[in-house]
Design a protein around this motif. Structure first.
Motif, PDB file in Angstrom:
ATOM      1  N   LYS A 136       3.921  14.297 -10.581  1.00 31.28           N
ATOM      2  CA  LYS A 136       4.915  13.962 -11.619  1.00 31.28           C
ATOM      3  C   LYS A 136       4.211  13.587 -12.928  1.00 31.28           C
ATOM      4  CE  LYS A 136       8.787  11.915  -9.159  1.00 31.28           C
ATOM      5  NZ  LYS A 136       9.438  10.644  -8.877  1.00 31.28           N
ATOM      6  N   VAL A 137       3.219  12.699 -12.820  1.00 30.39           N
ATOM      7  CA  VAL A 137       2.496  12.230 -14.002  1.00 30.39           C
ATOM      8  C   VAL A 137       1.744  13.400 -14.640  1.00 30.39           C
ATOM      9  CG1 VAL A 137       0.680  10.686 -14.856  1.00 30.39           C
ATOM     10  CG2 VAL A 137       2.300   9.862 -13.131  1.00 30.39           C
ATOM     11  N   LEU A 138       1.144  14.227 -13.812  1.00 30.19           N
ATOM     12  CA  LEU A 138       0.381  15.380 -14.302  1.00 30.19           C
ATOM     13  C   LEU A 138       1.275  16.348 -15.075  1.00 30.19           C
ATOM     14  CD1 LEU A 138      -2.524  16.167 -14.255  1.00 30.19           C
ATOM     15  CD2 LEU A 138      -2.173  17.349 -12.101  1.00 30.19           C
ATOM     16  N   LYS A 139       2.474  16.605 -14.563  1.00 28.17           N
ATOM     17  CA  LYS A 139       3.410  17.488 -15.277  1.00 28.17           C
ATOM     18  C   LYS A 139       3.739  16.915 -16.654  1.00 28.17           C
ATOM     19  CE  LYS A 139       5.787  19.747 -11.470  1.00 28.17           C
ATOM     20  NZ  LYS A 139       6.986  19.764 -10.624  1.00 28.17           N
ATOM     21  N   TYR A 140       3.928  15.597 -16.702  1.00 29.55           N
ATOM     22  CA  TYR A 140       4.229  14.899 -17.959  1.00 29.55           C
ATOM     23  C   TYR A 140       3.073  15.063 -18.950  1.00 29.55           C
ATOM     24  CZ  TYR A 140       5.403  10.890 -20.982  1.00 29.55           C
ATOM     25  OH  TYR A 140       5.707  10.071 -22.045  1.00 29.55           O
ATOM     26  N   ILE A 141       1.849  14.965 -18.458  1.00 28.67           N
ATOM     27  CA  ILE A 141       0.664  15.085 -19.318  1.00 28.67           C
ATOM     28  C   ILE A 141       0.435  16.530 -19.751  1.00 28.67           C
ATOM     29  CG2 ILE A 141      -1.850  14.869 -19.394  1.00 28.67           C
ATOM     30  CD1 ILE A 141      -1.607  12.605 -17.381  1.00 28.67           C
ATOM     31  N   LEU A 142       0.637  17.445 -18.842  1.00 22.72           N
ATOM     32  CA  LEU A 142       0.353  18.849 -19.156  1.00 22.72           C
ATOM     33  C   LEU A 142       1.364  19.429 -20.132  1.00 22.72           C
ATOM     34  CD1 LEU A 142      -0.846  20.173 -15.688  1.00 22.72           C
ATOM     35  CD2 LEU A 142      -2.235  19.598 -17.686  1.00 22.72           C
ATOM     36  N   TYR A 143       2.578  18.889 -20.131  1.00 21.40           N
ATOM     37  CA  TYR A 143       3.593  19.346 -21.087  1.00 21.40           C
ATOM     38  C   TYR A 143       3.129  19.045 -22.504  1.00 21.40           C
ATOM     39  CZ  TYR A 143       7.948  19.625 -23.655  1.00 21.40           C
ATOM     40  OH  TYR A 143       8.908  19.930 -24.582  1.00 21.40           O
ATOM     41  N   LYS A 144       2.566  17.845 -22.686  1.00 21.26           N
ATOM     42  CA  LYS A 144       2.063  17.415 -23.987  1.00 21.26           C
ATOM     43  C   LYS A 144       1.047  16.310 -23.733  1.00 21.26           C
ATOM     44  CE  LYS A 144       3.596  15.061 -28.138  1.00 21.26           C
ATOM     45  NZ  LYS A 144       4.544  14.036 -28.519  1.00 21.26           N
ATOM     46  N   LYS A 145      -0.086  16.371 -24.408  1.00 16.84           N
ATOM     47  CA  LYS A 145      -1.117  15.334 -24.209  1.00 16.84           C
ATOM     48  C   LYS A 145      -0.517  13.958 -24.484  1.00 16.84           C
ATOM     49  CE  LYS A 145      -4.987  17.232 -23.011  1.00 16.84           C
ATOM     50  NZ  LYS A 145      -5.233  17.173 -21.588  1.00 16.84           N
ATOM     51  N   ARG A 146      -0.865  13.002 -23.623  1.00 16.79           N
ATOM     52  CA  ARG A 146      -0.318  11.645 -23.748  1.00 16.79           C
ATOM     53  C   ARG A 146      -1.443  10.615 -23.706  1.00 16.79           C
ATOM     54  NH1 ARG A 146       5.387  12.753 -24.120  1.00 16.79           N
ATOM     55  NH2 ARG A 146       5.661  14.631 -22.910  1.00 16.79           N
ATOM     56  N   THR A 180       9.387   3.509 -12.474  1.00 17.03           N
ATOM     57  CA  THR A 180       9.593   4.377 -11.300  1.00 17.03           C
ATOM     58  C   THR A 180       8.422   4.418 -10.325  1.00 17.03           C
ATOM     59  OG1 THR A 180       8.845   6.293 -12.575  1.00 17.03           O
ATOM     60  CG2 THR A 180      11.216   5.891 -12.513  1.00 17.03           C
ATOM     61  N   ILE A 181       7.223   4.027 -10.771  1.00 15.26           N
ATOM     62  CA  ILE A 181       6.055   4.056  -9.886  1.00 15.26           C
ATOM     63  C   ILE A 181       5.492   2.647  -9.768  1.00 15.26           C
ATOM     64  CG2 ILE A 181       3.734   4.993  -9.515  1.00 15.26           C
ATOM     65  CD1 ILE A 181       4.524   7.457 -11.119  1.00 15.26           C
ATOM     66  N   GLU A 182       5.267   2.210  -8.534  1.00 18.49           N
ATOM     67  CA  GLU A 182       4.711   0.890  -8.245  1.00 18.49           C
ATOM     68  C   GLU A 182       3.381   0.711  -8.989  1.00 18.49           C
ATOM     69  OE1 GLU A 182       2.153  -0.022  -5.442  1.00 18.49           O
ATOM     70  OE2 GLU A 182       2.502  -1.992  -6.307  1.00 18.49           O
ATOM     71  N   GLU A 183       3.143  -0.491  -9.497  1.00 19.22           N
ATOM     72  CA  GLU A 183       2.015  -0.741 -10.405  1.00 19.22           C
ATOM     73  C   GLU A 183       0.650  -0.348  -9.833  1.00 19.22           C
ATOM     74  OE1 GLU A 183       0.058  -4.254 -13.181  1.00 19.22           O
ATOM     75  OE2 GLU A 183       1.863  -4.697 -12.026  1.00 19.22           O
ATOM     76  N   ASN A 184       0.341  -0.750  -8.601  1.00 17.37           N
ATOM     77  CA  ASN A 184      -0.960  -0.406  -7.999  1.00 17.37           C
ATOM     78  C   ASN A 184      -1.135   1.102  -7.897  1.00 17.37           C
ATOM     79  OD1 ASN A 184      -1.483  -3.076  -7.719  1.00 17.37           O
ATOM     80  ND2 ASN A 184      -1.127  -3.158  -5.508  1.00 17.37           N
ATOM     81  N   LEU A 185      -0.080   1.771  -7.505  1.00 15.53           N
ATOM     82  CA  LEU A 185      -0.117   3.230  -7.375  1.00 15.53           C
ATOM     83  C   LEU A 185      -0.343   3.866  -8.745  1.00 15.53           C
ATOM     84  CD1 LEU A 185       0.221   5.890  -5.863  1.00 15.53           C
ATOM     85  CD2 LEU A 185       2.693   5.545  -5.897  1.00 15.53           C
ATOM     86  N   MET A 202       0.838  -1.194   0.000  1.00 15.66           N
ATOM     87  CA  MET A 202       0.000   0.000   0.000  1.00 15.66           C
ATOM     88  C   MET A 202       0.876   1.249   0.000  1.00 15.66           C
ATOM     89  SD  MET A 202      -3.118  -0.126  -0.483  1.00 15.66           S
ATOM     90  CE  MET A 202      -4.159   1.260  -0.704  1.00 15.66           C
ATOM     91  N   TYR A 203       0.285   2.382  -0.233  1.00 17.65           N
ATOM     92  CA  TYR A 203       1.034   3.631  -0.309  1.00 17.65           C
ATOM     93  C   TYR A 203       0.289   4.718   0.472  1.00 17.65           C
ATOM     94  CZ  TYR A 203      -2.494   4.103  -3.937  1.00 17.65           C
ATOM     95  OH  TYR A 203      -3.680   4.115  -4.612  1.00 17.65           O
ATOM     96  N   THR A 204       1.014   5.787   0.772  1.00 17.23           N
ATOM     97  CA  THR A 204       0.420   6.884   1.547  1.00 17.23           C
ATOM     98  C   THR A 204      -0.216   7.907   0.610  1.00 17.23           C
ATOM     99  OG1 THR A 204       2.423   8.219   1.474  1.00 17.23           O
ATOM    100  CG2 THR A 204       2.236   6.640   3.305  1.00 17.23           C
ATOM    101  N   THR A 205      -1.049   8.744   1.182  1.00 15.87           N
ATOM    102  CA  THR A 205      -1.682   9.826   0.421  1.00 15.87           C
ATOM    103  C   THR A 205      -0.601  10.774  -0.098  1.00 15.87           C
ATOM    104  OG1 THR A 205      -3.578   9.658   1.888  1.00 15.87           O
ATOM    105  CG2 THR A 205      -3.447  11.627   0.534  1.00 15.87           C
ATOM    106  N   GLU A 206       0.404  11.013   0.726  1.00 18.53           N
ATOM    107  CA  GLU A 206       1.517  11.893   0.303  1.00 18.53           C
ATOM    108  C   GLU A 206       2.217  11.326  -0.918  1.00 18.53           C
ATOM    109  OE1 GLU A 206       4.243  12.496   3.529  1.00 18.53           O
ATOM    110  OE2 GLU A 206       2.741  13.546   4.733  1.00 18.53           O
ATOM    111  N   GLU A 207       2.478  10.019  -0.890  1.00 20.32           N
ATOM    112  CA  GLU A 207       3.156   9.377  -2.013  1.00 20.32           C
ATOM    113  C   GLU A 207       2.278   9.460  -3.274  1.00 20.32           C
ATOM    114  OE1 GLU A 207       5.348   5.156  -3.136  1.00 20.32           O
ATOM    115  OE2 GLU A 207       4.269   5.331  -1.238  1.00 20.32           O
ATOM    116  N   PHE A 208       0.977   9.217  -3.105  1.00 22.23           N
ATOM    117  CA  PHE A 208       0.035   9.303  -4.221  1.00 22.23           C
ATOM    118  C   PHE A 208       0.086  10.700  -4.827  1.00 22.23           C
ATOM    119  CE2 PHE A 208      -4.139  10.343  -6.005  1.00 22.23           C
ATOM    120  CZ  PHE A 208      -4.350   9.267  -6.863  1.00 22.23           C
ATOM    121  N   ASP A 209       0.001  11.728  -3.990  1.00 26.47           N
ATOM    122  CA  ASP A 209       0.005  13.116  -4.468  1.00 26.47           C
ATOM    123  C   ASP A 209       1.321  13.476  -5.151  1.00 26.47           C
ATOM    124  OD1 ASP A 209      -2.582  13.590  -3.696  1.00 26.47           O
ATOM    125  OD2 ASP A 209      -2.051  14.513  -1.778  1.00 26.47           O
TER     126      ASP A 209
END
Length: 148
Positions: free
Chosen positions: A13-23, A35-40, A1-8
């Motif tokens: 990170k993912v959001l920055k990647y998407i906002l730079y260019k639609k993916r 770099t990110i655990e599969e469930n997360l 499992m992961y923490t809310t902090e880790e999720f955020d």
């Protein structure tokens, strides 16, 4: 499992990647699978889909519109470009089917543009062969050649 902090933190990170260019979802999975655990990652992607940051159908629509403005492609080339982004084949096929008339017109216009460019240096048969190799439908090539 992961923490809310880790999720955020990872979601940012993912959001920055998407906002730079639609993916596409597949591009995001490929980029972050190490770099990110599969469930997360699954949860982040689900969250971003619900928030409408990831929408592969919308991606298809926008990508096709961009190709229509910027490139001369056959419908087959369009399809391969979309497949190379890891988009669902059925979603691509559905889009092409639903927009068949518009895409056929685009293919004729693309063929016309290519014929116009190449007619100074190549014979009609050579141009036809070139277009066939690129996946243009014979009937669309013929339509474009009649317009010249």
């Amino acid at each position: 499992m992961y923490t809310t902090e880790e999720f955020d933190k990872q979601k940012t990170k993912v959001l920055k990647y998407i906002l730079y260019k639609k993916r596409t979802e597949n591009e995001i999975r490929t980029k972050f699978s190490i770099t990110i655990e599969e469930n997360l990652l699954d949860d982040i992607i689900e969250y971003l889909k619900e928030a409408k940051y990831i929408n592969d159908n919308e991606y298809i629509r926008k990508a096709v519109n961009n190709f229509e403005v910027l490139k001369n492609l056959s419908i087959k080339e369009l399809k391969y470009k979309l497949l190379s982004k890891g988009l669902n084949k059925n979603e691509i096929e559905d889009y092409i089917y639903e927009n068949k008339e518009k895409l056929e017109e685009y293919e004729v216009k693309s063929a016309f543009n290519i014929i116009s460019k190449k007619s100074n240096s190549l014979e009609e048969q050579e141009i036809k062969q070139f277009l066939i190799k690129k996946g243009y439908k014979l009937e669309n090539i013929d339509k474009a050649m009649r317009e010249i």
